[in-house]
Design an enzyme around this catalytic site. Structure first.
Site, PDB file in Angstrom:
ATOM      1  N   SER A   1      -8.076   7.426 -14.634  1.00  0.00           N
ATOM      2  CA  SER A   1      -9.322   7.264 -14.076  1.00  0.00           C
ATOM      3  C   SER A   1     -10.030   6.721 -15.438  1.00  0.00           C
ATOM      4  O   SER A   1      -9.848   7.042 -16.450  1.00  0.00           O
ATOM      5  CB  SER A   1      -9.867   8.778 -13.889  1.00  0.00           C
ATOM      6  OG  SER A   1     -11.274   8.646 -14.233  1.00  0.00           O
TER       7      SER A   1
ATOM      8  N   GLU B   1      -1.655   7.800  -1.681  1.00  0.00           N
ATOM      9  CA  GLU B   1      -2.876   7.881  -1.069  1.00  0.00           C
ATOM     10  C   GLU B   1      -3.187   6.701  -0.367  1.00  0.00           C
ATOM     11  O   GLU B   1      -3.879   6.440   0.762  1.00  0.00           O
ATOM     12  CB  GLU B   1      -3.971   7.996  -2.127  1.00  0.00           C
ATOM     13  CG  GLU B   1      -4.302   9.339  -2.855  1.00  0.00           C
ATOM     14  CD  GLU B   1      -4.996   9.438  -3.827  1.00  0.00           C
ATOM     15  OE1 GLU B   1      -5.458  10.569  -3.967  1.00  0.00           O
ATOM     16  OE2 GLU B   1      -5.106   8.557  -4.618  1.00  0.00           O
TER      17      GLU B   1
ATOM     18  N   ASN C   1      -3.519   9.814 -10.690  1.00  0.00           N
ATOM     19  CA  ASN C   1      -3.681   9.909  -9.779  1.00  0.00           C
ATOM     20  C   ASN C   1      -2.599   9.539  -8.797  1.00  0.00           C
ATOM     21  O   ASN C   1      -2.094   8.596  -9.081  1.00  0.00           O
ATOM     22  CB  ASN C   1      -4.938   9.143  -9.310  1.00  0.00           C
ATOM     23  CG  ASN C   1      -6.121   9.715 -10.135  1.00  0.00           C
ATOM     24  OD1 ASN C   1      -6.323  10.952 -10.013  1.00  0.00           O
ATOM     25  ND2 ASN C   1      -7.374   9.057 -10.529  1.00  0.00           N
TER      26      ASN C   1
ATOM     27  N   THR D   1       3.727  27.302   7.185  1.00  0.00           N
ATOM     28  CA  THR D   1       3.275  26.994   8.354  1.00  0.00           C
ATOM     29  C   THR D   1       1.710  27.293   8.192  1.00  0.00           C
ATOM     30  O   THR D   1       1.500  28.397   7.344  1.00  0.00           O
ATOM     31  CB  THR D   1       3.922  27.964   9.449  1.00  0.00           C
ATOM     32  OG1 THR D   1       3.702  29.482   9.174  1.00  0.00           O
ATOM     33  CG2 THR D   1       5.182  27.865   9.598  1.00  0.00           C
ATOM     34  N   HIS D   2       0.848  26.773   8.857  1.00  0.00           N
ATOM     35  CA  HIS D   2      -0.510  26.684   8.623  1.00  0.00           C
ATOM     36  C   HIS D   2      -0.928  26.494   7.043  1.00  0.00           C
ATOM     37  O   HIS D   2      -2.029  27.027   6.649  1.00  0.00           O
ATOM     38  CB  HIS D   2      -1.052  28.066   9.084  1.00  0.00           C
ATOM     39  CG  HIS D   2      -0.452  28.607  10.533  1.00  0.00           C
ATOM     40  ND1 HIS D   2      -1.317  28.192  11.647  1.00  0.00           N
ATOM     41  CD2 HIS D   2       0.441  29.140  11.054  1.00  0.00           C
ATOM     42  CE1 HIS D   2      -0.644  28.515  12.707  1.00  0.00           C
ATOM     43  NE2 HIS D   2       0.644  29.279  12.288  1.00  0.00           N
TER      44      HIS D   2
ATOM     45  N   LYS E   1      -6.935  12.511 -16.037  1.00  0.00           N
ATOM     46  CA  LYS E   1      -6.480  12.273 -14.694  1.00  0.00           C
ATOM     47  C   LYS E   1      -5.032  11.466 -14.380  1.00  0.00           C
ATOM     48  O   LYS E   1      -4.825  10.337 -15.300  1.00  0.00           O
ATOM     49  CB  LYS E   1      -7.437  11.588 -13.899  1.00  0.00           C
ATOM     50  CG  LYS E   1      -8.753  12.404 -13.611  1.00  0.00           C
ATOM     51  CD  LYS E   1      -8.444  13.301 -12.443  1.00  0.00           C
ATOM     52  CE  LYS E   1      -9.049  12.591 -11.210  1.00  0.00           C
ATOM     53  NZ  LYS E   1      -8.734  13.290 -10.181  1.00  0.00           N
TER      54      LYS E   1
ATOM     55  N   LYS F   1      -1.253 -12.383  16.910  1.00  0.00           N
ATOM     56  CA  LYS F   1      -0.762 -12.922  15.421  1.00  0.00           C
ATOM     57  C   LYS F   1      -1.151 -12.113  14.205  1.00  0.00           C
ATOM     58  O   LYS F   1      -0.307 -11.443  13.373  1.00  0.00           O
ATOM     59  CB  LYS F   1      -0.553 -14.335  15.230  1.00  0.00           C
ATOM     60  CG  LYS F   1       0.577 -15.114  16.106  1.00  0.00           C
ATOM     61  CD  LYS F   1       0.267 -16.381  16.242  1.00  0.00           C
ATOM     62  CE  LYS F   1       0.642 -16.841  17.441  1.00  0.00           C
ATOM     63  NZ  LYS F   1      -0.309 -16.499  18.681  1.00  0.00           N
TER      64      LYS F   1
ATOM     65  N   TYR G   1      -0.479 -17.244  30.837  1.00  0.00           N
ATOM     66  CA  TYR G   1      -0.947 -17.443  29.463  1.00  0.00           C
ATOM     67  C   TYR G   1      -2.678 -17.595  29.470  1.00  0.00           C
ATOM     68  O   TYR G   1      -3.317 -18.269  30.165  1.00  0.00           O
ATOM     69  CB  TYR G   1      -0.209 -18.795  28.698  1.00  0.00           C
ATOM     70  CG  TYR G   1      -0.683 -18.835  27.391  1.00  0.00           C
ATOM     71  CD1 TYR G   1      -0.396 -18.085  26.295  1.00  0.00           C
ATOM     72  CD2 TYR G   1      -1.972 -19.419  27.165  1.00  0.00           C
ATOM     73  CE1 TYR G   1      -0.724 -18.225  25.104  1.00  0.00           C
ATOM     74  CE2 TYR G   1      -2.503 -19.617  25.671  1.00  0.00           C
ATOM     75  CZ  TYR G   1      -1.806 -19.143  24.681  1.00  0.00           C
ATOM     76  OH  TYR G   1      -2.241 -19.306  23.404  1.00  0.00           O
TER      77      TYR G   1
ATOM     78  N   GLN H   1      -3.411 -15.854  21.337  1.00  0.00           N
ATOM     79  CA  GLN H   1      -3.558 -16.039  19.854  1.00  0.00           C
ATOM     80  C   GLN H   1      -3.967 -15.217  19.160  1.00  0.00           C
ATOM     81  O   GLN H   1      -3.436 -15.313  17.830  1.00  0.00           O
ATOM     82  CB  GLN H   1      -4.358 -17.433  19.704  1.00  0.00           C
ATOM     83  CG  GLN H   1      -4.382 -18.002  18.351  1.00  0.00           C
ATOM     84  CD  GLN H   1      -5.154 -19.432  18.428  1.00  0.00           C
ATOM     85  OE1 GLN H   1      -4.481 -20.656  19.073  1.00  0.00           O
ATOM     86  NE2 GLN H   1      -6.150 -19.466  18.016  1.00  0.00           N
TER      87      GLN H   1
HETATM   88  N1  ARG Z   1      -1.856 -21.208  19.363  1.00  0.00           N
HETATM   89  C1  ARG Z   1      -1.602 -20.820  20.621  1.00  0.00           C
HETATM   90  C2  ARG Z   1      -1.040 -19.256  20.354  1.00  0.00           C
HETATM   91  O1  ARG Z   1      -0.944 -18.646  19.480  1.00  0.00           O
HETATM   92  C3  ARG Z   1      -0.461 -21.496  21.015  1.00  0.00           C
HETATM   93  C4  ARG Z   1      -0.412 -21.711  22.597  1.00  0.00           C
HETATM   94  C5  ARG Z   1      -1.499 -22.462  22.965  1.00  0.00           C
HETATM   95  N2  ARG Z   1      -1.369 -22.740  24.329  1.00  0.00           N
HETATM   96  C6  ARG Z   1      -2.534 -23.168  24.997  1.00  0.00           C
HETATM   97  N3  ARG Z   1      -2.375 -23.485  26.232  1.00  0.00           N
HETATM   98  N4  ARG Z   1      -3.605 -23.422  24.412  1.00  0.00           N
HETATM   99  O2  ARG Z   1      -1.161 -18.508  21.491  1.00  0.00           O
END
Ligand code: ARG
Length: 471
Positions: A283, A296, A291, A161-162, A289, A331, A323, A328
């Protein structure tokens, strides 16, 4: 200076001027969202199947759409598909290739659908599968930890601990602490998957569609638990992405803590473990070394994943319903999170299979630092001395040991009795490391017998989850 785009857009009807070529490249997502093509095609096949069942498409049109989509998929699989930036994203690339292939029926695929509900569906289909893979990868690492715990169920190391020596523990017990952390991670991902498994299709752009669609049927075809209840929510919700990334961030925080321990333990100062050469590098300047690069790097990667969580939260915080193009941006952080999580888990599972323990070093480290002081206090309590008094008596004995450079077990009986006449020659049994760990013999304790019992339960949990037992 505007550079007009050379290609016609699906929405060109309303526009008088072509898109600026730089704007076209700036707004396109196909460079990264092409990764979703299988799920995009899977969703489209289900959508077309539903449309035909409701009489919105003919059976012939459906058959030609399904065959066409399958052939587009084969071309993408084979790497012969030509992706187009002017077509903006994976959805329009696939649809346009379909229409090129089958003609007018291809133009009917988008009936009763929008890219807004389409992309929300694609990402869920993709992430659902990735979560299953990640949960399996976690279980593989857990299984490696259980095997290691079994090999080292009796191995004694200092518990800290610590980062100061506290009490002796077994190495197996320490490995099972990591197992528990991962078990919660696996559970969090299962929870997230459950909440995520709701189908946006049918929400169309935001309000639903005027066609007599059957959302329950599409949901069933795609393995969703049910259609999303509200169309506005369905197209604008990215909670699942945030929730997944939050679970990923916690998991990476765990891996980062393991890494920190492995890095310390493999240093020459600790020398508790040795990582296999295949997981280390040398190294270019210091010949001696070795590593611990893998731990890491995993510790380092936690940073970008915490960042993705912040990124996604910030992405969503200002968006009005429904939306917005902002979405977009969900992703790349998701893709990067999934890739780095899977990579980290894979390398960790392999690395933990090959960790070599230096039992001697661990034992001698545990024998220093008065790690059995609490055992001596507990001994005095069993002789009728109140715990607070026992604590003080032991504190004085430790003081003598510190001054003389001797551990408690190295003090003589007479010296010990100088601190309390209740001490008799049975005291030395409790001052041993083995006695100390064996005495913590209850559920959750560090005694080797308890570690073995916990290993049995851990294996049963992995088996319940359908994880093949490596051990
Ligand atoms: N490439 C767009 C996205 O990833 C798809 C949906 C596009 N919709 C729109 N109303 N422009 O969100």
């Amino acid at each position: 200076m505007h550079q007009p785009s050379s290609s016609a857009k699906p929405w060109a009807g309303r526009f008088n001027a072509p898109t600026d070529a730089f704007v076209e490249a700036f707004t396109a997502s196909v460079d990264f969202d092409r990764r979703l093509y299988r799920y995009d095609i899977q969703g489209s096949i289900a959508h077309a199947t539903m449309l035909a069942r409701r009489g919105i498409l003919s059976d012939t049109e459906r058959d030609s759409i399904v065959a066409g989509l399958e052939s587009v998929r084969e071309r993408i699989d084979a790497g012969t598909f030509e992706w187009s930036i002017p077509l903006e994203d994976v959805h329009m690339n696939v649809e346009s290739a379909l229409t090129e292939l089958i003609g007018d029926a291809g133009k009917k695929l988008h009936t009763g659908r929008s890219r807004n509900d389409q992309v929300a569906t694609d990402v869920r289909l993709w992430l659902r599968e990735e979560i299953d893979r990640i949960r399996t990868a976690i279980a593989r690492l857990q299984s490696a930890l259980v095997d290691l715990a079994e090999r080292e169920a009796e191995t004694i190391m200092p518990g800290f601990t610590h980062l100061q020596v506290a009490q002796p523990v077994t190495f197996g017990h320490h490995m099972l602490a990591w197992f528990e952390m991962l078990e919660r991670d696996r559970g969090r991902l299962a929870d997230c998957r459950r909440r995520m498994n709701v189908m946006p299709l049918g929400a169309a752009a935001l309000a639903g569609t005027t066609y007599p669609i059957d959302r329950a049927y599409t949901a069933e075809l795609l393995g969703f638990d049910r259609p999303a209840e509200n169309s506005l929510d369905a197209v604008s919700d990215r909670d699942f992405a945030i929730e997944f990334t939050a679970a990923a961030a916690i998991l990476m925080m765990h891996l980062s803590r393991f890494s920190e321990e492995l890095i310390l333990w493999s240093s020459s100062q600790f020398g508790f473990v040795e990582l296999s050469d295949s997981f280390c590098t040398g190294s270019s300047i210091m010949p001696q070394k070795k590593n611990p690069d893998v731990p890491e790097l995993v510790r380092g990667k936690s940073g970008r994943i915490f960042g993705h969580l912040m990124g996604l939260l910030t992405l969503m915080k200002g968006q009005p319903l429904a939306y917005n193009k902002d979405n977009q941006e969900d992703k790349e952080p998701l893709f990067d999170t999934v890739d780095n999580l899977k990579g980290s888990l894979k390398v960790y599972a392999e690395m933990m299979c090959e960790v070599a323990c230096n039992r001697e070093r661990m034992r001698s480290a545990a024998a220093q630092g008065f790690s059995t002081a609490t055992d001596l206090a507990d001994y005095l309590v069993r002789k009728g001395i109140p715990f607070r008094d026992a604590h003080e008596i032991v504190g004085k004995a430790v003081g003598l040991g510190v001054r003389e450079g001797r551990d408690l077990a190295e003090l003589t009986l007479d010296e010990l009795r100088g601190f309390s006449p209740a001490i008799e020659d049975d005291v030395f049994a409790v001052l041993t490391l083995e006695g100390s760990v064996a005495a913590r013999d209850h559920l959750g304790g560090t005694a080797p017998a308890q570690v073995r019992a916990a290993i049995g339960r851990a294996r049963a949990r992995l088996a319940d989850a359908g994880v093949p037992d490596a051990g």
